[in-house]
Scaffold this motif. Structure first.
Motif, PDB file in Angstrom:
ATOM      1  N   GLN A 190      71.748  42.278  55.313  1.00 27.44           N
ATOM      2  CA  GLN A 190      71.723  43.311  56.353  1.00 27.44           C
ATOM      3  C   GLN A 190      70.760  44.428  55.971  1.00 27.44           C
ATOM      4  OE1 GLN A 190      75.291  45.752  56.651  1.00 27.44           O
ATOM      5  NE2 GLN A 190      76.129  44.774  54.828  1.00 27.44           N
ATOM      6  N   CYS A 191      70.401  45.210  56.992  1.00 25.47           N
ATOM      7  CA  CYS A 191      69.411  46.265  56.771  1.00 25.47           C
ATOM      8  C   CYS A 191      70.061  47.490  56.113  1.00 25.47           C
ATOM      9  CB  CYS A 191      68.783  46.619  58.111  1.00 25.47           C
ATOM     10  SG  CYS A 191      68.016  48.230  58.151  1.00 25.47           S
ATOM     11  N   LEU A 192      69.353  48.043  55.157  1.00 25.33           N
ATOM     12  CA  LEU A 192      69.858  49.200  54.421  1.00 25.33           C
ATOM     13  C   LEU A 192      70.095  50.407  55.341  1.00 25.33           C
ATOM     14  CD1 LEU A 192      70.435  50.711  51.758  1.00 25.33           C
ATOM     15  CD2 LEU A 192      67.977  50.844  51.374  1.00 25.33           C
ATOM     16  N   PHE A 193      69.169  50.622  56.279  1.00 27.25           N
ATOM     17  CA  PHE A 193      69.283  51.774  57.187  1.00 27.25           C
ATOM     18  C   PHE A 193      70.388  51.551  58.222  1.00 27.25           C
ATOM     19  CE2 PHE A 193      65.303  52.582  55.199  1.00 27.25           C
ATOM     20  CZ  PHE A 193      65.163  53.960  55.198  1.00 27.25           C
ATOM     21  N   CYS A 194      70.504  50.321  58.727  1.00 25.81           N
ATOM     22  CA  CYS A 194      71.590  50.019  59.685  1.00 25.81           C
ATOM     23  C   CYS A 194      72.939  50.213  58.992  1.00 25.81           C
ATOM     24  CB  CYS A 194      71.480  48.586  60.204  1.00 25.81           C
ATOM     25  SG  CYS A 194      70.139  48.331  61.372  1.00 25.81           S
ATOM     26  N   ALA A 195      73.039  49.744  57.741  1.00 27.19           N
ATOM     27  CA  ALA A 195      74.295  49.884  56.989  1.00 27.19           C
ATOM     28  C   ALA A 195      74.606  51.359  56.758  1.00 27.19           C
ATOM     29  CB  ALA A 195      74.186  49.140  55.661  1.00 27.19           C
ATOM     30  N   ASN A 234      69.482  50.868  66.817  1.00 28.46           N
ATOM     31  CA  ASN A 234      69.214  49.430  66.746  1.00 28.46           C
ATOM     32  C   ASN A 234      68.256  49.168  65.598  1.00 28.46           C
ATOM     33  OD1 ASN A 234      70.749  48.788  69.026  1.00 28.46           O
ATOM     34  ND2 ASN A 234      69.039  49.395  70.356  1.00 28.46           N
ATOM     35  N   HIS A 235      68.281  47.956  65.075  1.00 29.21           N
ATOM     36  CA  HIS A 235      67.385  47.627  63.969  1.00 29.21           C
ATOM     37  C   HIS A 235      65.948  47.448  64.469  1.00 29.21           C
ATOM     38  CE1 HIS A 235      65.934  46.282  60.215  1.00 29.21           C
ATOM     39  NE2 HIS A 235      65.459  45.184  60.762  1.00 29.21           N
ATOM     40  N   LEU A 236      65.062  48.398  64.149  1.00 30.82           N
ATOM     41  CA  LEU A 236      63.671  48.341  64.620  1.00 30.82           C
ATOM     42  C   LEU A 236      62.703  48.538  63.449  1.00 30.82           C
ATOM     43  CD1 LEU A 236      63.951  50.625  67.816  1.00 30.82           C
ATOM     44  CD2 LEU A 236      63.973  48.137  67.740  1.00 30.82           C
ATOM     45  N   PHE A 287      62.737  46.036  57.313  1.00 32.14           N
ATOM     46  CA  PHE A 287      62.581  47.496  57.254  1.00 32.14           C
ATOM     47  C   PHE A 287      63.019  48.144  58.574  1.00 32.14           C
ATOM     48  CE2 PHE A 287      59.964  51.488  56.681  1.00 32.14           C
ATOM     49  CZ  PHE A 287      60.709  51.945  55.615  1.00 32.14           C
ATOM     50  N   HIS A 288      63.260  49.450  58.528  1.00 33.06           N
ATOM     51  CA  HIS A 288      63.827  50.184  59.667  1.00 33.06           C
ATOM     52  C   HIS A 288      63.074  51.521  59.751  1.00 33.06           C
ATOM     53  CE1 HIS A 288      67.844  50.937  61.874  1.00 33.06           C
ATOM     54  NE2 HIS A 288      67.111  52.010  62.087  1.00 33.06           N
ATOM     55  N   TRP A 289      62.249  51.707  60.797  1.00 33.08           N
ATOM     56  CA  TRP A 289      61.422  52.919  60.824  1.00 33.08           C
ATOM     57  C   TRP A 289      62.268  54.181  61.059  1.00 33.08           C
ATOM     58  CZ3 TRP A 289      61.346  56.020  65.071  1.00 33.08           C
ATOM     59  CH2 TRP A 289      61.563  55.467  66.330  1.00 33.08           C
TER      60      TRP A 289
HETATM   61 ZN   LIG Z   1      68.020  48.415  60.448  1.00 32.02          ZN
END
Ligand SMILES: [Zn+2]
Ligand SMILES: [Zn+2]
Length: 328
Positions: A190-195, A234-236, A287-289
């Motif tokens: 999973q994405c670090l920023f989403c988490a 959202n994951h972007l 990655f997540h901007w």
């Molecule tokens: Zn993300």
């Protein structure tokens, strides 16, 4: 509106072999060592006639809200070669190849804290459009978008403007952020920023503002007092792919957060910058901007500079609570 002109100045990249990092040595045109004396620097900024206002005095730009121009003293500009020069193994230089543009706002005295929703949407549209154009250039692998407001934030002109630098490589800071995100994704799928955003939503204490598509938080380990990170819910991975609806929500949250910082802290100097996936054709779907806003309320002292460990005096939870309560 993009205003194209080839500009040349003296600028090169030098490799810091100890810290494994590049620095840019960009010699300001005609500057003498004496011009760097403290009093002179302040006076120069305060008394400088405004070159940016001149653009908007021209008929063709008068009605535009923004104009994009090449930086008069670019840190990066297109050059014929991209070859490494080695004086000896300790002294390595590269031409500072790339593009350095300035997004100039029409009104000399209208700051981002005065911006309407429509102004913000237009500015974000320009960021997106210039990002897309510059990323198509063969030598460009990374596009950096940032804004300096005030002397403490390094702005050399009072007239509001953002800057866009498009270069063949990216810096250590972004590399670390990309690597942490890549490793977290590998380990946890999973994405670090989403988490982080999910965790912040459940804790609630560090949230400054949110709307349907974005979340603004004071990060758990903020590097400066009242630091705010705005990221999509959202994951972007790619900022340039932002939709019209997302842009409208980003415009709203950016406006709200900067106004809260302005009204709550007597309009401090600040920087903000974008971290997004590089445009070097590699895979960055992990990655997540996000945008980071750094108010310049205190300056880094010896310990911060010597150890790399920042000391902040306002816990992010208290900073977020304060900003949350500021009414716009
Ligand atoms: Zn993300
Ligand atoms: Zn001006």
């Amino acid at each position: 509106m993009f205003f194209k002109k080839v500009v040349k100045s003296k600028s090169e990249l030098r490799y810091d072999i100890i810290n494994k990092d590049w620095v840019v040595v960009a010699e300001g045109r005609g500057k003498r060592p004496e011009d760097f004396k403290k009093k002179k620097t302040d006076e120069a900024i305060d008394n400088m006639p405004c070159a940016f206002c001149d653009y908007f005095a021209q008929e063709k730009f008068r009605d535009k809200n923004f104009v994009v121009i090449p930086n008069k003293f670019p840190a990066f500009f297109p050059q014929k070669n991209n070859l490494l020069k080695t004086d000896n193994a300790l002294f390595q230089r590269l031409p500072s190849n790339g593009f350095h543009e300035v997004v100039v706002f029409n009104d000399h005295s209208k700051q981002l804290t005065d911006f309407s929703q429509i102004d913000w949407e237009e500015l974000l549209g320009i960021y997106q459009q210039r990002y897309t154009e510059l990323s198509k250039e063969k030598i460009v692998n990374y596009v950096s978008i940032f804004h300096n407001h005030g002397k403490m934030a390094g702005a050399s002109l009072i007239h509001p403007h953002s800057q866009i630098i498009a270069i063949p490589f990216f810096d250590k800071d972004l590399s670390i952020s990309l690597n942490s995100s890549r490793e977290f994704f590998k380990e946890k799928s999973q994405c670090l920023f989403c988490a982080t955003n999910r965790a912040e939503k459940s804790v609630q204490t560090r949230i400054v503002f949110e709307n349907s598509n974005f979340l603004a938080i004071c990060p758990f380990a903020s590097k400066v007092n009242f630091e705010v990170v705005i990221s999509p819910k959202n994951h972007l991975p790619y900022f340039e792919k932002i939709t019209k609806e997302e842009k409208s929500d980003l415009a709203q949250i950016f406006g709200e957060v900067l106004k809260k910082i302005g009204y709550g802290l007597e309009f401090p100097d600040y920087n903000f910058y974008l971290h997004t996936s590089p445009c070097d054709d590699k895979e960055y779907s992990f990655f997540h901007w996000h945008f980071t806003i750094m108010p310049r309320i205190s300056v880094w002292a010896g310990f911060e500079l010597g150890s790399g460990i920042e000391i902040i005096t306002m816990p992010p939870e208290k900073a977020a609570e304060y900003l949350r309560k500021i009414k716009i």
